[in-house]
Design an enzyme around this catalytic site. Sequence first.
Site, short mmCIF file in Angstrom:
data_model
loop_
_atom_site.label_atom_id
_atom_site.label_comp_id
_atom_site.label_asym_id
_atom_site.label_seq_id
_atom_site.Cartn_x
_atom_site.Cartn_y
_atom_site.Cartn_z
N HIS A 90 12.55 -34.68 -18.60
CA HIS A 90 11.18 -35.21 -18.67
C HIS A 90 11.22 -36.66 -19.11
O HIS A 90 12.12 -37.07 -19.86
CB HIS A 90 10.28 -34.34 -19.56
CG HIS A 90 10.67 -34.24 -21.00
ND1 HIS A 90 10.38 -35.20 -21.94
CD2 HIS A 90 11.35 -33.26 -21.68
CE1 HIS A 90 10.82 -34.81 -23.13
NE2 HIS A 90 11.43 -33.65 -23.00
N ASP A 92 8.50 -38.30 -20.57
CA ASP A 92 7.59 -38.63 -21.69
C ASP A 92 8.23 -38.34 -23.04
O ASP A 92 9.20 -37.55 -23.13
CB ASP A 92 6.27 -37.84 -21.55
CG ASP A 92 6.47 -36.33 -21.43
OD1 ASP A 92 7.48 -35.89 -20.85
OD2 ASP A 92 5.61 -35.59 -21.94
N ASP A 123 15.51 -36.54 -27.31
CA ASP A 123 14.54 -35.71 -26.56
C ASP A 123 13.76 -36.56 -25.58
O ASP A 123 12.70 -37.04 -25.89
CB ASP A 123 13.61 -35.04 -27.58
CG ASP A 123 12.55 -34.17 -26.95
OD1 ASP A 123 12.69 -33.81 -25.78
OD2 ASP A 123 11.56 -33.87 -27.65
N GLU A 157 5.93 -33.12 -20.10
CA GLU A 157 6.53 -31.93 -20.74
C GLU A 157 6.03 -31.80 -22.17
O GLU A 157 5.77 -30.71 -22.66
CB GLU A 157 8.06 -32.03 -20.73
CG GLU A 157 8.77 -30.76 -21.21
CD GLU A 157 8.94 -30.64 -22.72
OE1 GLU A 157 9.18 -29.53 -23.19
OE2 GLU A 157 8.81 -31.66 -23.43
N GLU A 158 5.90 -32.93 -22.84
CA GLU A 158 5.58 -32.90 -24.27
C GLU A 158 4.16 -32.43 -24.57
O GLU A 158 3.82 -32.16 -25.71
CB GLU A 158 5.81 -34.29 -24.90
CG GLU A 158 7.26 -34.75 -24.90
CD GLU A 158 8.16 -33.92 -25.82
OE1 GLU A 158 7.70 -32.91 -26.38
OE2 GLU A 158 9.33 -34.30 -25.98
N GLU A 185 16.78 -29.49 -20.88
CA GLU A 185 17.10 -29.92 -22.24
C GLU A 185 17.44 -28.77 -23.20
O GLU A 185 16.98 -27.64 -23.03
CB GLU A 185 15.94 -30.70 -22.84
CG GLU A 185 14.71 -29.86 -23.10
CD GLU A 185 13.52 -30.68 -23.53
OE1 GLU A 185 13.63 -31.42 -24.51
OE2 GLU A 185 12.45 -30.57 -22.88
N HIS A 383 11.43 -35.06 -32.23
CA HIS A 383 10.05 -35.18 -32.76
C HIS A 383 10.03 -35.69 -34.21
O HIS A 383 8.97 -35.72 -34.82
CB HIS A 383 9.29 -33.85 -32.67
CG HIS A 383 9.09 -33.35 -31.27
ND1 HIS A 383 8.08 -32.49 -30.91
CD2 HIS A 383 9.76 -33.59 -30.11
CE1 HIS A 383 8.15 -32.22 -29.62
NE2 HIS A 383 9.18 -32.88 -29.11
C1 LIG Z 1 3.36 -24.49 -25.29
S1 LIG Z 1 3.40 -26.05 -24.64
C2 LIG Z 1 4.05 -27.02 -25.93
C3 LIG Z 1 5.44 -27.40 -25.74
C4 LIG Z 1 6.15 -27.81 -27.00
N1 LIG Z 1 7.51 -28.10 -26.68
C5 LIG Z 1 8.37 -28.66 -27.55
C6 LIG Z 1 9.80 -28.79 -27.10
O1 LIG Z 1 8.03 -29.06 -28.63
C7 LIG Z 1 6.09 -26.67 -28.01
O2 LIG Z 1 6.95 -25.77 -28.00
O3 LIG Z 1 5.18 -26.66 -28.84
ZN LIG Z 2 12.03 -32.48 -24.64
ZN LIG Z 3 9.98 -32.77 -27.22
#
Ligand SMILES: CSCC[C@H](NC(C)=O)C(=O)O
Ligand SMILES: [Zn+2]
Ligand SMILES: [Zn+2]
Length: 418
Positions: A90, A92, A123, A157-158, A185, A383
């Site tokens: 991804h 972003d 990431d 994706e984020e 990833e 993050h």
């Molecule tokens: C459910 S959509 C959100 C996606 C987000 N992905 C990551 C990798 O932080 C998460 O797991 O919160």
């Molecule tokens: Zn990621």
């Molecule tokens: Zn991420």
Amino acid sequence: MLPDQDGQNAGGGGGGVSEDPSVSLFREYLRLKTVHPEPDYDAALGFLGRISEELGLPMKKVEVCPGRVVTILTWTGTNPALKSILLNSHTDVVPVYQEHWKYDAFAAVKDAEGNIYGRGSQDMKSVTIQYIEAIRRLKAAGKTFPRTIHLMFVPDEEVGGQKGMEVFIKHPEFHKLNIGFALDEGLANPTEAFTVFYGERNPWWVTVRCPGSPGHGSRFVENTAAEKLRRVINLFLDFRERERQRLNTSECFTLGDVTTVNMTMVRGGVAYNVIPAEMDVSFDIRIPPTVNLQEFEEQIKAWCKEAGDDVTYEFAQKGMNQNTTSTEDSDPWWRAFSSTCKSLNMTLKKEIFPAATDSRFIRAAGLPAIGFSPMNRTPILLHDHNEFISESVFLKGIHIYETLIPALASVPTLTTEA
Ligand SMILES: CSCC[C@H](NC(C)=O)C(=O)O
Ligand SMILES: [Zn+2]
Ligand SMILES: [Zn+2]
């Protein structure tokens, strides 16, 4: 030595030594502000257009939603009828709290130890450039492989992938890619080992609504929203504690093997002296693929009933797909992946990914996907503040893909393909 900001003659402990062009390209990519809430996706598209020309690979762009483009570079195999290999990443990245960073999160500073700081350094901009650089080296060496290789770069994706992979996976252009196996990833591993992910927990985002009798804040009103809210919170968080204990008491469990529950939002009330007519609480729940989802929802229903009259729940996110990717030696994709890692003396730790990545859409489409970011000896900082990867780990990752990609793209014709 001062940290290096320009990437020309980088420090990295070796002042005056020319920087590896792969590292310079990575740092250039880190400087693109593809950061939410308004990612500069045009910058990423311009960058990928240049890469397509440099590698001599055709580029396809599919606008899946307004302003949201999926980009694919394709290296056609010598037997294009075979299922292809997808190298997904991804473009972003998540926002930063700049005040907590040692350096500008978008300056791609390399310090004297050779650590490269930047949002996306783990990431997953490192992985994107590692794929690209591995392909560049393989092409330069004149290699060819039976299977077609697609490098795919997806937006959003984020923020859940609803304007990215989730839509693209249903697009006719995705089906045309004829994918047999995907890499996406993973996470860093602070030890010598590398973590590989063969499945993910399902995210369930639930809001529980607690209606109650309103009234004056000076009285003992019966059946209030707050009393119900308290029972709901206790029931969910008692379960959280049991799961936490289960994780802590079992040596072989990782976060991906238990259910996590976190209370993330509470709403309700209008004034200090008005007992509210409703209070709501939201939970972020992550459920391993081994849990029976119907039974788990029955449990939520029972907790709501126990909390009081008219307590209801609704989902903002309810992942229901529990597909995992085979890590049996009988599986040709896994055998190619794991035996290559073994030949590189890498130790693999197989886990369920604790959060959600675009791999969940790939697996839900019935395709095998392994989550893998080649970062051992690296703290998990996705993050987080001061996200970094060391130059040496980054460069080793290119070498790993340079070995892995040929193995995957040369997996012999499957019985289903013959
Ligand atoms: C459910 S959509 C959100 C996606 C987000 N992905 C990551 C990798 O932080 C998460 O797991 O919160
Ligand atoms: Zn990621
Ligand atoms: Zn991420």
